[in-house]
Write an enzyme that holds these catalytic residues in place. Structure first.
Site, mmCIF file in Angstrom:
data_model
loop_
_atom_site.group_PDB
_atom_site.id
_atom_site.type_symbol
_atom_site.label_atom_id
_atom_site.label_comp_id
_atom_site.label_asym_id
_atom_site.label_seq_id
_atom_site.Cartn_x
_atom_site.Cartn_y
_atom_site.Cartn_z
ATOM 1 C CG HIS A 55 -1.946 1.077 1.225
ATOM 2 N ND1 HIS A 55 -2.960 1.114 0.300
ATOM 3 C CD2 HIS A 55 -2.130 2.169 2.011
ATOM 4 C CE1 HIS A 55 -3.725 2.176 0.525
ATOM 5 N NE2 HIS A 55 -3.240 2.837 1.563
ATOM 6 C CG HIS A 57 -1.572 6.854 -0.853
ATOM 7 N ND1 HIS A 57 -2.621 6.344 -1.576
ATOM 8 C CD2 HIS A 57 -1.818 6.521 0.434
ATOM 9 C CE1 HIS A 57 -3.469 5.746 -0.745
ATOM 10 N NE2 HIS A 57 -3.002 5.830 0.476
ATOM 11 N NE ARG A 81 -10.060 13.836 4.529
ATOM 12 C CZ ARG A 81 -11.326 13.497 4.318
ATOM 13 N NH1 ARG A 81 -11.617 12.299 3.817
ATOM 14 N NH2 ARG A 81 -12.309 14.294 4.648
ATOM 15 N NE ARG A 209 -13.583 8.781 4.541
ATOM 16 C CZ ARG A 209 -12.474 8.122 4.855
ATOM 17 N NH1 ARG A 209 -12.515 7.231 5.830
ATOM 18 N NH2 ARG A 209 -11.337 8.322 4.217
ATOM 19 C CG HIS A 268 -5.350 1.553 7.220
ATOM 20 N ND1 HIS A 268 -4.010 1.777 7.393
ATOM 21 C CD2 HIS A 268 -5.778 2.431 6.248
ATOM 22 C CE1 HIS A 268 -3.627 2.769 6.575
ATOM 23 N NE2 HIS A 268 -4.674 3.159 5.863
ATOM 24 C CG ASP A 319 -0.985 4.646 4.083
ATOM 25 O OD1 ASP A 319 -1.359 5.176 3.031
ATOM 26 O OD2 ASP A 319 -1.689 4.639 5.113
HETATM 27 ZN ZN ZN Z 1 -3.778 4.795 2.133
#
Ligand code: ZN
Length: 452
Positions: A55, A57, A81, A209, A268, A319
Site C-alpha cells: 500500500h 501513495h 488530510r 465513505r 488498515h 502508505d
Molecule cells: Zn492509504
C-alpha cells in the site's frame, strides 16, 4: 543466464547454505542447495526474497515531514488530510512522476521489490480530466519503469465525501469519477502498464465513505480477476460514521455485503472486533497493515490477537511514505503489540519462534497474494531478490533466523546490500543505480512545489 551464489539463503522450505540461483529471462530458472561456487558466479553472503509493499501513495513522499507541526489543539487524521489535499492541489504530472520515482527508489533500497500503488489523483488541478484520462496512471508507470520496481497498479474509485453518497469536497476534485469514466481510467491503466515487468492491474474503491453500495457493485467486475483493495476501519470516527449510516461497523458491513475472498486486501482494518477479525481471516482476504503510517497518523493499533491466532494473512505497506523501510514497518507492528500487551515476541508463533522470521514470512506470503503475484526464491518465480551485507555489525556472527531478527530489531543502518527485480540488479551496496538522477529531479520538483 546470471548465476548468483549465496552463502546462506531463505528458500520456501527454510534457510539453506551454499545456494546457487540461476536467473534467465527475468525468472529464477534453478535453485541448487549445497552447491560449490563456480568462477562465473556472482557471490553474496545472505539471500532473501524481495518483499511486496502492499500500500503506497507515492506522491505523499513529497510531503513527508511537513505535517509534524501542530496546527490546532485537535490535530488528527482529518487535519492531516486537509494539509495533504492542499499539497495535491498544486502537483503537475511532472511532480507526480518525479516524487513517485523517488519513493520507489527508497522502497528498492529498503528491500521492497514490488509496490501496490493505490493511485487516486486522476485529474488536473482544476478537477477536469486530462486530455488523456490515463495521464497520471502513465506517470506512475513511468516512475516504476525508471526505478525498476514491480508494479501492481490499483486505480482508485472515489466519488463522495462521506457515507451515504455525500457530494465530494473541493479538496477531492482531482480524485472524482463516476462509474463510466472510471471504466475509462481502468482501460487507460491497463494500456499504461502493458509491457512493464509482470505488471498487474487491480481496483481500489477508496473506502466506504467514497463509494456507495451501488457503485461498489458496478465497479467490482472491472477488477477482472485482479486484486481489490479498500481502505477500511482506519479511524474510530469512520467506525462511528459507518454505524450511523448503516448500523454496521465498516469491516462487518464488508463481510455482510461484499464477496470477500483471497483477491481482497483490506487496508488498515485497524478497528475490528474479535469476531470481525476471525470472520475476515475465514474469507482468505489479506489485511494490509501500514504500521508506521498508522502510528504517524494516530490511527490506532491493529487487533492482532484474534487475527494472528487464526493464522490471518497480512501484508505490510508504507502508505503515506513518511518513512520507507521493511524493518521499520515490521518492528512497529510488533512493538505496538508489545506496548499494549506488556509482553514480548507477541507475533511469533508456536511453529515459528523467531519474531523476525514469523513477521517476514507472513509479509512475504500475504504481500504477494495481495498484489496478485507469487513470491519466494523458487524455480519459476520472478527473480526478485535481496542480499544482506554481513559487514553490517548488527549481523555479526548471525545466521538463519537471527539474521532477520537483527535486521528488523537491531540495525540502525540498513543491511540491504543488492536488490534484483525481475532478474535485473537495480541496487548495489545499498544504492540504487539511478539514485542521483532521480534524487536530483525530486529535489528540483520539491523546491518548486514548496516555494509556490
Ligand atoms: Zn492509504
Amino acid at each position: 543466464m546470471t548465476q548468483l551464489f549465496f552463502s546462506e539463503a531463505l528458500l520456501p522450505g527454510g534457510w539453506s547454505r551454499d545456494v546457487r540461483i540461476s536467473v534467465a529471462d527475468r525468472r529464477i530458472a534453478a535453485v541448487e542447495r549445497g552447491a560449490s561456487p563456480d568462477s562465473g558466479d556472482e557471490r553474496h553472503a545472505i539471500g532473501l526474497p524481495g518483499l511486496a509493499n502492499v500500500h503506497s501513495h507515492g506522491f505523499q513522499r513529497g510531503m513527508a515531514g511537513l505535517t509534524e507541526l501542530r496546527a490546532s489543539s485537535a490535530d488528527n487524521f482529518w487535519t492531516w488530510r486537509e494539509l495533504m489535499y492542499r499539497f495535491v492541489g498544486r502537483m503537475t504530472p511532472d511532480d507526480v512522476e518525479a516524487i513517485t520515482a523517488q519513493a520507489y527508489v527508497d522502497m528498492l533500497e529498503a528491500g521492497f521489490t514490488r509496490v501496490g500503488e493505490f493511485h487516486y489523483i486522476h485529474h488536473d488541478p482544476s478537477g477536469a480530466p486530462y486530455d488523456n484520462i490515463g495521464e497520471l496512471a502513465e506517470r506512475v508507470v513511468a516512475a516504476a519503469r525508471a526505478s525498476g520496481i514491480g508494479l501492481t497498479l490499483l486505480p482508485v474509485f472515489y466519488a463522495h465525501f462521506s457515507f451515504g453518497g455525500e457530494p465530494p469536497s473541493d479538496g477531492q476534485r482531482r480524485f472524482i469519477n463516476g462509474v463510466d469514466r472510471f471504466a475509462d481510467v481502468m482501460d487507460a491503466s491497463r494500456r499504461a502498464i502493458n509491457g512493464h515487468q509482470d505488471g498487474v492491474v487491480g481496483i481500489a474503491p477508496h473506502s466506504l465513505r467514497a463509494a456507495t453500495p451501488d457503485e461498489l457493485a458496478a465497479i467490482l467486475p472491472l477488477a477482472g480477476g485482479g486484486p481489490i483493495h479498500i481502505h477500511i476501519a482506519e479511524q474510530t470516527k469512520e467506525v462511528d460514521d459507518c454505524m450511523a449510516w448503516s448500523g454496521r461497523r465498516p469491516v462487518q458491513w464488508l463481510l455482510e455485503h461484499m464477496p470477500l475472498d483471497r483477491h481482497w486486501c483490506l487496508i488498515h482494518a485497524t478497528h475490528m472486533t474479535d469476531d470481525e477479525a476471525r470472520a475476515l481471516v475465514a474469507t482468505g482476504a489479506v489485511a494490509g497493515l501500514c504500521p508506521v503510517t498508522e502510528a504517524n497518523l494516530g490511527d490506532g493499533i491493529f487487533n492482532a490477537t484474534p487475527f494472528f491466532a487464526t493464522a490471518g494473512r497480512f501484508g505490510i505497506g508504507t502508505d503515506s511514505n513518511v518513512l520507507i523501510g521493511v524493518a521499520d514497518e515490521l518492528r512497529q507492528l510488533e512493538y505496538a503489540q508489545r506496548l499494549t500487551r506488556r509482553a514480548r515476541n507477541v507475533l511469533a508463533s508456536p511453529e515459528t519462534l523467531s519474531t523476525g522470521r514469523a513477521l517476514f514470512d507472513g509479509a512475504l506470503a500475504g504481500g504477494a497474494q495481495a498484489l496478485g503475484v507469487t513470491g519466494g526464491l523458487a524455480e519459476g518465480q520472478s527473480a526478485d531478490i535481496v542480499s544482506l551485507d554481513t559487514g553490517n555489525l548488527a549481523l555479526a556472527g548471525r545466521s538463519g533466523d537471527a539474521l532477520l531478527d537483527s535486521f528488523i530489531f537491531a540495525s540502525r543502518r540498513s543491511p540491504v546490500d543488492c536488490v534484483w527485480t525481475s532478474g535485473r540488479k537495480v541496487v548495489t551496496s545499498g544504492r540504487h543505480h539511478q539514485a542521483d538522477a532521480i534524487a536530483a529531479a525530486f529535489r528540483r520538483r520539491l523546491e518548486g512545489l514548496l516555494a509556490a
